[in-house]
Design a protein around this motif. Structure first.
Motif, PDB file in Angstrom:
ATOM      1  N   GLU A   3     -13.117 -10.514   6.819  1.00  0.00           N
ATOM      2  CA  GLU A   3     -13.635  -9.940   7.961  1.00  0.00           C
ATOM      3  C   GLU A   3     -13.104  -8.472   7.964  1.00  0.00           C
ATOM      4  O   GLU A   3     -13.885  -7.449   8.059  1.00  0.00           O
ATOM      5  CB  GLU A   3     -13.407 -10.398   9.152  1.00  0.00           C
ATOM      6  N   PHE A   6     -15.190  -6.929   4.936  1.00  0.00           N
ATOM      7  CA  PHE A   6     -16.319  -6.465   5.230  1.00  0.00           C
ATOM      8  C   PHE A   6     -16.583  -5.204   6.305  1.00  0.00           C
ATOM      9  O   PHE A   6     -17.476  -4.331   6.175  1.00  0.00           O
ATOM     10  CB  PHE A   6     -16.980  -7.696   6.212  1.00  0.00           C
ATOM     11  N   TRP A  43     -23.295 -10.189   6.780  1.00  0.00           N
ATOM     12  CA  TRP A  43     -22.226 -10.630   7.605  1.00  0.00           C
ATOM     13  C   TRP A  43     -22.051 -12.333   7.361  1.00  0.00           C
ATOM     14  O   TRP A  43     -21.143 -12.863   7.264  1.00  0.00           O
ATOM     15  CB  TRP A  43     -22.300 -10.493   8.950  1.00  0.00           C
ATOM     16  N   ARG A  46     -20.990 -13.280   3.954  1.00  0.00           N
ATOM     17  CA  ARG A  46     -19.798 -12.222   3.537  1.00  0.00           C
ATOM     18  C   ARG A  46     -18.607 -12.991   2.694  1.00  0.00           C
ATOM     19  O   ARG A  46     -18.137 -12.394   1.917  1.00  0.00           O
ATOM     20  CB  ARG A  46     -19.230 -11.632   4.802  1.00  0.00           C
TER      21      ARG A  46
END
Length: 166
Positions: A3, A6, A43, A46
């Motif tokens: 996360e 990303f 997302w 990802r």
């Protein structure tokens, strides 16, 4: 991609990809919309996106495909209005249009896409071929035709070398 990775990728690439898609589509708000949609899809993927394998190219390609799909849907809608005998819905004029943006919009979609990837994204011909699924020779043909079309639209003579090696 984690996360945090990303989030960093998004912060570094979103503005650049939006500008690139804007050049390809000629509509800044449309570019923003499709790039956001492409990042939403990224997302969801990802963990499968590998920074070394070009997540930016993946997002740019998805955004371009979304823009093409929206354009086709809008075109079908306008044609349906015309077939029904009614006037097509009015679109808001773009008062900030400049000559180059208008000239780009007059190019066929593939020429505009190749020119944007080459001149704006600064991608080599081989990378454009990989992203678009075209052969390198076809990309070079689109670039040559795009240069000639832009020169004619902007009333400038075409440089035989094209300014850059294609």
């Amino acid at each position: 991609m984690t996360e945090e990775e990303f989030a960093t990728f998004y912060a570094q690439a979103a503005g650049r990809i939006t500008g690139q898609v804007y050049v390809m589509t000629g509509d800044f708000h449309e570019a923003q919309d499709v790039v956001q949609e492409a990042f939403v899809r990224a997302w969801d993927r990802r963990r499968a996106l590998d920074r070394g394998l070009g997540p930016e190219a993946w997002v740019r390609t998805v955004a371009w495909r979304l823009a093409v799909s929206r354009w086709r849907r809008a075109r079908r809608g306008r044609l349906a209005w015309l077939r029904s005998g009614g006037p097509p819905p009015a679109g808001a004029p773009d008062p900030g249009m400049v000559d180059v943006a208008a000239a780009l919009r007059r190019l066929p979609a593939r020429q505009r896409q190749c020119a944007a990837l080459y001149y704006v994204c600064d991608l080599p011909v081989e990378r454009i071929a990989a992203e678009t699924g075209l052969s390198a020779g076809t990309v070079k043909t689109h670039l040559s035709r795009a240069r000639a079309g832009l020169a004619a639209s902007l009333d400038h003579p075409v440089d035989a070398s094209g300014g850059r090696d294609a």
